[in-house]
Scaffold this motif. Structure first.
Motif, PDB file in Angstrom:
ATOM      1  N   GLU A   1       0.817  -1.215   0.000  1.00  0.00           N
ATOM      2  CA  GLU A   1       0.000   0.000   0.000  1.00  0.00           C
ATOM      3  C   GLU A   1       0.850   1.266   0.000  1.00  0.00           C
ATOM      4  O   GLU A   1       0.340   2.343  -0.319  1.00  0.00           O
ATOM      5  N   ALA A   2       2.113   1.177   0.380  1.00  0.00           N
ATOM      6  CA  ALA A   2       2.908   2.380   0.605  1.00  0.00           C
ATOM      7  C   ALA A   2       4.180   2.472  -0.221  1.00  0.00           C
ATOM      8  O   ALA A   2       4.581   3.570  -0.624  1.00  0.00           O
ATOM      9  N   THR A   3       4.851   1.349  -0.473  1.00  0.00           N
ATOM     10  CA  THR A   3       6.143   1.406  -1.151  1.00  0.00           C
ATOM     11  C   THR A   3       5.979   1.938  -2.569  1.00  0.00           C
ATOM     12  O   THR A   3       5.184   1.407  -3.349  1.00  0.00           O
ATOM     13  N   PRO A   4       6.711   2.983  -2.926  1.00  0.00           N
ATOM     14  CA  PRO A   4       6.556   3.533  -4.281  1.00  0.00           C
ATOM     15  C   PRO A   4       7.113   2.604  -5.345  1.00  0.00           C
ATOM     16  O   PRO A   4       8.061   1.856  -5.106  1.00  0.00           O
TER      17      PRO A   4
ATOM     18  N   ARG B   1      -1.684   2.793  -8.700  1.00  0.00           N
ATOM     19  CA  ARG B   1      -1.642   1.925  -7.510  1.00  0.00           C
ATOM     20  C   ARG B   1      -2.289   2.591  -6.305  1.00  0.00           C
ATOM     21  O   ARG B   1      -2.663   1.913  -5.350  1.00  0.00           O
ATOM     22  N   THR B   2      -2.431   3.921  -6.328  1.00  0.00           N
ATOM     23  CA  THR B   2      -3.019   4.640  -5.197  1.00  0.00           C
ATOM     24  C   THR B   2      -4.518   4.853  -5.344  1.00  0.00           C
ATOM     25  O   THR B   2      -5.152   5.402  -4.437  1.00  0.00           O
ATOM     26  N   PHE B   3      -5.099   4.426  -6.465  1.00  0.00           N
ATOM     27  CA  PHE B   3      -6.511   4.685  -6.725  1.00  0.00           C
ATOM     28  C   PHE B   3      -7.414   3.871  -5.803  1.00  0.00           C
ATOM     29  O   PHE B   3      -7.060   2.757  -5.407  1.00  0.00           O
TER      30      PHE B   3
ATOM     31  N   ASP C   1      -9.885   1.233  -4.643  1.00  0.00           N
ATOM     32  CA  ASP C   1     -10.202  -0.126  -5.116  1.00  0.00           C
ATOM     33  C   ASP C   1      -9.084  -0.760  -5.938  1.00  0.00           C
ATOM     34  O   ASP C   1      -9.249  -1.889  -6.413  1.00  0.00           O
ATOM     35  N   ALA C   2      -7.957  -0.065  -6.121  1.00  0.00           N
ATOM     36  CA  ALA C   2      -6.801  -0.723  -6.733  1.00  0.00           C
ATOM     37  C   ALA C   2      -6.116  -1.576  -5.676  1.00  0.00           C
ATOM     38  O   ALA C   2      -6.041  -1.199  -4.508  1.00  0.00           O
ATOM     39  N   VAL C   3      -5.642  -2.736  -6.073  1.00  0.00           N
ATOM     40  CA  VAL C   3      -4.937  -3.636  -5.165  1.00  0.00           C
ATOM     41  C   VAL C   3      -3.600  -4.014  -5.784  1.00  0.00           C
ATOM     42  O   VAL C   3      -3.456  -4.051  -7.003  1.00  0.00           O
ATOM     43  N   ARG C   4      -2.633  -4.291  -4.928  1.00  0.00           N
ATOM     44  CA  ARG C   4      -1.265  -4.539  -5.386  1.00  0.00           C
ATOM     45  C   ARG C   4      -0.769  -5.864  -4.841  1.00  0.00           C
ATOM     46  O   ARG C   4      -1.050  -6.224  -3.697  1.00  0.00           O
ATOM     47  N   SER C   5      -0.006  -6.572  -5.639  1.00  0.00           N
ATOM     48  CA  SER C   5       0.497  -7.872  -5.198  1.00  0.00           C
ATOM     49  C   SER C   5       1.654  -7.710  -4.214  1.00  0.00           C
ATOM     50  O   SER C   5       2.207  -6.628  -4.029  1.00  0.00           O
ATOM     51  N   ARG C   6       2.031  -8.798  -3.579  1.00  0.00           N
ATOM     52  CA  ARG C   6       2.930  -8.760  -2.430  1.00  0.00           C
ATOM     53  C   ARG C   6       4.404  -8.839  -2.784  1.00  0.00           C
ATOM     54  O   ARG C   6       5.265  -8.697  -1.896  1.00  0.00           O
ATOM     55  N   HIS C   7       4.763  -9.063  -4.048  1.00  0.00           N
ATOM     56  CA  HIS C   7       6.171  -9.318  -4.376  1.00  0.00           C
ATOM     57  C   HIS C   7       6.994  -8.055  -4.176  1.00  0.00           C
ATOM     58  O   HIS C   7       6.668  -6.999  -4.714  1.00  0.00           O
TER      59      HIS C   7
ATOM     60  N   SER D   1       6.059  -6.410  -8.237  1.00  0.00           N
ATOM     61  CA  SER D   1       4.620  -6.409  -7.983  1.00  0.00           C
ATOM     62  C   SER D   1       3.846  -5.874  -9.182  1.00  0.00           C
ATOM     63  O   SER D   1       4.394  -5.205 -10.061  1.00  0.00           O
ATOM     64  N   PHE D   2       2.541  -6.161  -9.177  1.00  0.00           N
ATOM     65  CA  PHE D   2       1.591  -5.597 -10.138  1.00  0.00           C
ATOM     66  C   PHE D   2       0.400  -5.067  -9.347  1.00  0.00           C
ATOM     67  O   PHE D   2       0.053  -5.617  -8.293  1.00  0.00           O
ATOM     68  N   ALA D   3      -0.217  -4.020  -9.879  1.00  0.00           N
ATOM     69  CA  ALA D   3      -1.457  -3.511  -9.302  1.00  0.00           C
ATOM     70  C   ALA D   3      -2.589  -3.782 -10.279  1.00  0.00           C
ATOM     71  O   ALA D   3      -2.382  -3.833 -11.502  1.00  0.00           O
ATOM     72  N   ALA D   4      -3.790  -3.953  -9.749  1.00  0.00           N
ATOM     73  CA  ALA D   4      -4.952  -4.254 -10.585  1.00  0.00           C
ATOM     74  C   ALA D   4      -6.181  -3.536 -10.046  1.00  0.00           C
ATOM     75  O   ALA D   4      -6.272  -3.236  -8.846  1.00  0.00           O
ATOM     76  N   TRP D   5      -7.114  -3.288 -10.922  1.00  0.00           N
ATOM     77  CA  TRP D   5      -8.379  -2.633 -10.583  1.00  0.00           C
ATOM     78  C   TRP D   5      -9.469  -3.252 -11.437  1.00  0.00           C
ATOM     79  O   TRP D   5      -9.255  -3.522 -12.622  1.00  0.00           O
TER      80      TRP D   5
END
Length: 268
Positions: free
Chosen positions: A105-108, A120-122, A124-130, A134-138
Motif C-alpha cells: 500500500e505504501a512502497t513507491p 496503484r493509489t486509486f 479499489d486498486a490492489v497490489r500484489s505482495r512481491h 509487484s503488479f497492481a490491478a483494478w
C-alpha cells in the motif's frame, strides 16, 4: 520531454473522454482484462495528467473489466546488480537488512512511469505482495489477479502475468515498445533454454511482522524483446492507432506469450 513540448504535440488538451474514446477506437472492449504499459510524456499534454489517463483507461474497460499495470520496485532488487548508480561493494551484503519492509500500500514503484505510480493509489486498486516485481490491478478480477503472487520466479507462472494469460487478456502499449512488455518475461520463464538462476532476500510484512524472505529467480533480459515483438506483429498482426498523441498497440497476451516461448527456444 518538457511540458512545452507536450503542449506542442497536441491541438487541444487530451482529456479523460479522449483517452477512453481513443482506447475504444483502437479496440479495447468493456469487460476485458488489459495489462497496460505506458509513457506519460508520449501522450501529449493531458488535462489532469496521469490521473486523467488512469480514469480514461478505467472508463474504457469499465468495472466489469480489469486493468493491470506493473508497479515494480527495483529498490528491493539485488543491490549487487545496481548500476545507475552502483553502490559501494561494502554496502551490498547488508542492504536487505537496511531496507524498510516492502508494503504494497505504501512502497513507491520505480522505473515504470507516472501512470502506474498513480494507478496503484486509486480507490479499489490492489497490489500484489512481491517486493521486487509487484503488479497492481483494478476491476472485476483485481483481487484474484494479484492474490498469492509467488516470491519465487516472480514473473513466471505464479505471477499476475499468468493470471492475465489465463483470462485471455490483452496487452496495451501506450507510447512504448515491446522492450518494456512484461508479458515477454512470462514467456522467458516458460521457454526451454539454458537459464542462469539466482537467489535474493528482501524484507516484507507478514502477519504484521517484518520478516526476511528468500526467493529464487532467473536472470532475465529485455535485449531481444523488440525483435520478438516485431516478429509476432509481422506474423499475427496487432491493432495500431493513437491514444492522445501516443502511438498505441493492442494485442493478445496469450498469443504473444505462446509465440515468444517458441521464439526464445529458437533464438536463445
Amino acid at each position: 520531454m518538457t511540458e512545452q513540448a507536450a503542449i506542442e504535440r497536441v491541438e487541444s488538451p487530451v482529456t479523460v473522454d479522449d483517452i477512453a474514446a481513443d482506447c475504444r477506437a483502437l479496440g479495447v472492449e468493456a469487460g476485458e482484462t488489459l495489462i497496460v504499459h505506458s509513457s506519460m510524456s508520449a501522450l501529449g499534454w493531458v488535462a489532469g495528467q496521469q490521473q486523467a489517463v488512469v480514469e480514461g483507461l478505467q472508463r474504457a474497460v469499465t468495472e466489469e473489466g480489469t486493468l493491470v499495470v506493473p508497479t515494480h520496485s527495483p529498490q528491493y532488487s539485488d543491490s549487487a546488480k545496481w548500476s545507475n548508480p552502483p553502490i559501494p561493494d561494502a554496502w551490498v551484503e547488508a542492504m536487505p537488512e537496511r531496507l524498510p519492509p516492502f508494503r504494497p500500500e505504501a512502497t513507491p514503484s520505480r522505473g515504470v512511469g507516472a501512470v502506474p505510480e498513480c494507478f496503484r493509489t486509486f480507490p479499489d486498486a490492489v497490489r500484489s505482495r512481491h517486493p521486487e516485481c509487484s503488479f497492481a490491478a483494478w476491476g472485476a478480477d483485481a483481487d484474484a489477479i494479484v492474490a498469492d503472487h509467488s516470491y519465487d520466479y516472480g514473473l513466471g507462472d505464479g505471477s499476475p502475468l499468468a493470471e492475465v494469460y489465463d483470462r485471455d487478456g490483452r496487452v496495451l502499449l501506450l507510447g512504448v515498445g515491446h522492450d518494456v512488455n512484461t508479458s515477454l518475461h512470462l514467456a522467458e520463464h516458460r521457454a526451454d533454454f539454458e537459464k542462469e538462476h539466482v537467489s535474493h532476500r528482501a524484507p516484507v510484512i507478514e502477519d504484521d511482522e517484518r520478516v526476511m524472505v528468500s526467493y529464487d529467480d532467473i536472470v532475465t533480459t529485455t535485449e531481444d524483446f523488440e525483435d520478438v515483438g516485431a516478429a509476432f506483429e509481422s506474423e499475427f498482426g496487432a491493432e495500431k492507432g493513437s491514444v492522445g498523441a501516443a502511438d498505441a498497440t493492442l494485442l493478445s497476451q496469450p498469443e504473444l506469450v505462446d509465440f515468444a516461448v517458441d521464439w526464445f527456444e529458437t533464438h536463445r
